[in-house]
Scaffold this active site. Structure first.
Site, PDB file in Angstrom:
ATOM      1  N   ALA A  63      -1.970  -5.630  -1.691  1.00  0.00           N
ATOM      2  CA  ALA A  63      -3.162  -4.807  -1.553  1.00  0.00           C
ATOM      3  C   ALA A  63      -2.973  -3.433  -2.123  1.00  0.00           C
ATOM      4  O   ALA A  63      -1.881  -2.833  -1.971  1.00  0.00           O
ATOM      5  CB  ALA A  63      -3.804  -4.935  -0.232  1.00  0.00           C
ATOM      6  N   GLU A 111      -0.254 -13.564   0.118  1.00  0.00           N
ATOM      7  CA  GLU A 111      -1.311 -14.235   0.937  1.00  0.00           C
ATOM      8  C   GLU A 111      -2.446 -14.865  -0.020  1.00  0.00           C
ATOM      9  O   GLU A 111      -2.981 -15.962   0.266  1.00  0.00           O
ATOM     10  CB  GLU A 111      -2.037 -13.230   1.636  1.00  0.00           C
TER      11      GLU A 111
HETATM   12  N1  CO8 Z   1      -0.463  -0.878  -4.305  1.00  0.00           N
HETATM   13  C1  CO8 Z   1      -0.774   0.201  -5.121  1.00  0.00           C
HETATM   14  N2  CO8 Z   1       0.074   0.268  -6.080  1.00  0.00           N
HETATM   15  C2  CO8 Z   1       1.303  -0.336  -6.436  1.00  0.00           C
HETATM   16  C3  CO8 Z   1       1.574  -1.246  -5.395  1.00  0.00           C
HETATM   17  C4  CO8 Z   1       0.732  -1.772  -4.211  1.00  0.00           C
HETATM   18  N3  CO8 Z   1       0.620  -2.472  -3.415  1.00  0.00           N
HETATM   19  N4  CO8 Z   1       2.764  -1.999  -5.658  1.00  0.00           N
HETATM   20  C5  CO8 Z   1       2.911  -1.258  -6.696  1.00  0.00           C
HETATM   21  N5  CO8 Z   1       2.299  -0.339  -7.264  1.00  0.00           N
HETATM   22  C6  CO8 Z   1       2.428   0.635  -8.096  1.00  0.00           C
HETATM   23  C7  CO8 Z   1       3.337   1.683  -7.912  1.00  0.00           C
HETATM   24  O1  CO8 Z   1       2.868   2.797  -7.144  1.00  0.00           O
HETATM   25  C8  CO8 Z   1       3.601   2.394  -9.436  1.00  0.00           C
HETATM   26  O2  CO8 Z   1       2.653   2.780  -9.911  1.00  0.00           O
HETATM   27  P1  CO8 Z   1       3.089   4.300 -10.693  1.00  0.00           P
HETATM   28  O3  CO8 Z   1       3.799   3.712 -11.903  1.00  0.00           O
HETATM   29  O4  CO8 Z   1       1.728   4.805 -10.902  1.00  0.00           O
HETATM   30  O5  CO8 Z   1       4.027   5.165  -9.734  1.00  0.00           O
HETATM   31  C9  CO8 Z   1       3.680   1.050 -10.213  1.00  0.00           C
HETATM   32  O6  CO8 Z   1       2.829   0.008  -9.482  1.00  0.00           O
HETATM   33  C10 CO8 Z   1       4.970   0.359 -10.282  1.00  0.00           C
HETATM   34  O7  CO8 Z   1       5.656  -0.051  -9.114  1.00  0.00           O
HETATM   35  P2  CO8 Z   1       7.043   0.630  -8.640  1.00  0.00           P
HETATM   36  O8  CO8 Z   1       7.431   1.796  -9.527  1.00  0.00           O
HETATM   37  O9  CO8 Z   1       7.308   0.957  -7.300  1.00  0.00           O
HETATM   38  O10 CO8 Z   1       8.065  -0.592  -9.291  1.00  0.00           O
HETATM   39  P3  CO8 Z   1       9.440  -1.009  -8.701  1.00  0.00           P
HETATM   40  O11 CO8 Z   1       9.950  -1.961  -9.774  1.00  0.00           O
HETATM   41  O12 CO8 Z   1      10.385   0.156  -8.437  1.00  0.00           O
HETATM   42  O13 CO8 Z   1       8.887  -1.763  -7.445  1.00  0.00           O
HETATM   43  C11 CO8 Z   1       7.884  -2.966  -5.816  1.00  0.00           C
HETATM   44  C12 CO8 Z   1       8.406  -2.860  -7.202  1.00  0.00           C
HETATM   45  C13 CO8 Z   1       9.099  -3.361  -4.964  1.00  0.00           C
HETATM   46  C14 CO8 Z   1       7.066  -4.621  -5.527  1.00  0.00           C
HETATM   47  C15 CO8 Z   1       7.139  -1.834  -5.246  1.00  0.00           C
HETATM   48  O14 CO8 Z   1       6.424  -1.524  -6.159  1.00  0.00           O
HETATM   49  C16 CO8 Z   1       6.847  -2.183  -3.968  1.00  0.00           C
HETATM   50  O15 CO8 Z   1       7.142  -2.103  -2.991  1.00  0.00           O
HETATM   51  N6  CO8 Z   1       5.260  -2.095  -3.905  1.00  0.00           N
HETATM   52  C17 CO8 Z   1       4.614  -2.386  -2.580  1.00  0.00           C
HETATM   53  C18 CO8 Z   1       4.832  -3.738  -2.037  1.00  0.00           C
HETATM   54  C19 CO8 Z   1       4.006  -3.770  -0.786  1.00  0.00           C
HETATM   55  O16 CO8 Z   1       4.304  -3.084   0.517  1.00  0.00           O
HETATM   56  N7  CO8 Z   1       2.892  -4.610  -0.690  1.00  0.00           N
HETATM   57  C20 CO8 Z   1       2.061  -4.838   0.304  1.00  0.00           C
HETATM   58  C21 CO8 Z   1       0.945  -4.029   0.478  1.00  0.00           C
HETATM   59  S1  CO8 Z   1       0.198  -4.030   1.867  1.00  0.00           S
HETATM   60  C22 CO8 Z   1      -0.992  -5.491   1.581  1.00  0.00           C
HETATM   61  O17 CO8 Z   1      -0.695  -5.983   0.758  1.00  0.00           O
HETATM   62  C23 CO8 Z   1      -1.731  -5.843   2.804  1.00  0.00           C
HETATM   63  C24 CO8 Z   1      -2.493  -7.053   2.703  1.00  0.00           C
HETATM   64  C25 CO8 Z   1      -3.777  -7.105   3.630  1.00  0.00           C
HETATM   65  C26 CO8 Z   1      -4.849  -6.122   3.566  1.00  0.00           C
HETATM   66  C27 CO8 Z   1      -5.662  -5.890   4.522  1.00  0.00           C
HETATM   67  C28 CO8 Z   1      -6.636  -4.755   4.392  1.00  0.00           C
HETATM   68  C29 CO8 Z   1      -7.239  -4.592   5.897  1.00  0.00           C
END
Ligand code: CO8
Length: 274
Positions: A63, A111
């Protein structure tokens, strides 16, 4: 739609989450568009769906953390419901949905794949529920579907530790049915990427489903899903009703008559969905 693409290839529909600049993270707009995409599937023509993400790196990286970061308790609950409603629509969608997981499937990405009927992935796929590291619980069904798929012990370990797992481990614990790699020729050149082979495998599987009797396939999905929610005595009654429902259909009559016909020259015709 800005973030969701839809393509129909014969009886197979392909829905692609297309927000690669944010690794296909699910914000409210993506969820709304996904909802719209599923609503617009022509169920008279399409018999199986594929859900995938744009790009080679990520299926869905969760998300949208930026959007969630300022939510109040009430807004958080409403956002959870928005995702849950879409994911439940996928889970109970009348026809099978195959998740073709092409890279990161984290949080909401893991999910949404679990709300699909079947998961196959590329060998660079990474699955995980990182939510507790962000101060929240998995909120789009992760606490419920992961335990049902891989067992409570493994689900609790993944969720409590927030440790990501790679494709081979996801396969070992039964989270995905198949892991697909690139094709490499004898000289070591990649002739088809894992992503290309993944989509080809998903399309082949979807086409295989689509050639079977559509009412029977739909009833199988309903029987499995609804039967898992109740005890065995009730589950077999659900099955009996859906089994009975197939009889007197053109497809049942044709499918059985085709088997019983001893003419070796005959050619099986497509099922008609009636
Ligand atoms: N949300 C928003 N932006 C994201 C997300 C995300 N989940 N994941 C990646 N991005 C964005 C980054 O911010 C980045 O944007 P920008 O270029 O503008 O800085 C772009 O995508 C590329 O990402 P990275 O530079 O981080 O790429 P890397 O290759 O270095 O890393 C990863 C890749 C490991 C996947 C890393 O991006 C990461 O850890 N992302 C987050 C993963 C995460 O924690 N996901 C879980 C989120 S919580 C969730 O899903 C809850 C679900 C239930 C919700 C219920 C609501 C009540």
């Amino acid at each position: 739609m800005e973030f969701v693409l839809y393509e129909q290839k014969g009886a197979v529909g392909i829905i692609t989450i297309n927000r690669p600049q944010a690794l296909n993270a699910l914000n409210s707009q993506v969820l709304d568009e996904l909802n719209e995409a599923f609503d617009s599937v022509n169920l008279d023509e399409v018999r199986a769906l594929i859900l995938t993400g744009a790009g080679e790196k990520s299926f869905v990286a969760g998300a949208d953390i930026g959007e969630m970061s300022t939510l109040t308790k009430a807004e958080g609950e409403a956002f959870g419901k928005k995702g849950n409603d879409v994911f439940r629509k996928i889970e109970t969608f009348p026809i099978p949905v195959i998740a073709a997981v092409n890279g990161f499937a984290l949080g909401g990405g893991c999910e949404i794949s679990m709300s699909c009927d079947i998961r196959i992935c590329s060998d660079n796929a990474v699955f995980g529920q990182p939510e507790v590291g962000l101060g929240i619980t998995p909120g789009f069904g992760g606490t419920q579907r992961l335990a049902r798929l891989v067992g409570a012990g493994m689900a609790k370990q993944m969720i409590y530790t927030a440790r990501n797992i790679k494709a081979p481990e996801a396969y070992r614990i039964g989270l995905v049915n198949e892991v697909i790699s690139a094709t490499v020729d004898e000289a070591g050149n990649v002739t088809a990427t894992a992503q290309q082979n993944l989509l080809a495998a998903a399309e082949k599987m979807a086409a295989g489903i689509a050639k079977n009797a559509p009412i029977a396939v739909r009833n199988c999905k309903k029987a499995i899903n609804e039967g898992l929610d109740v005890d065995m005595d009730k589950a077999i009654v659900i099955e009996e009703k859906l089994f009975g429902d197939c009889f007197e259909t053109e497809d049942q009559k044709y499918g059985m008559a085709f088997f019983l016909d001893k003419n070796k020259e005959k050619v099986k015709e497509p099922f008609k969905n009636c």
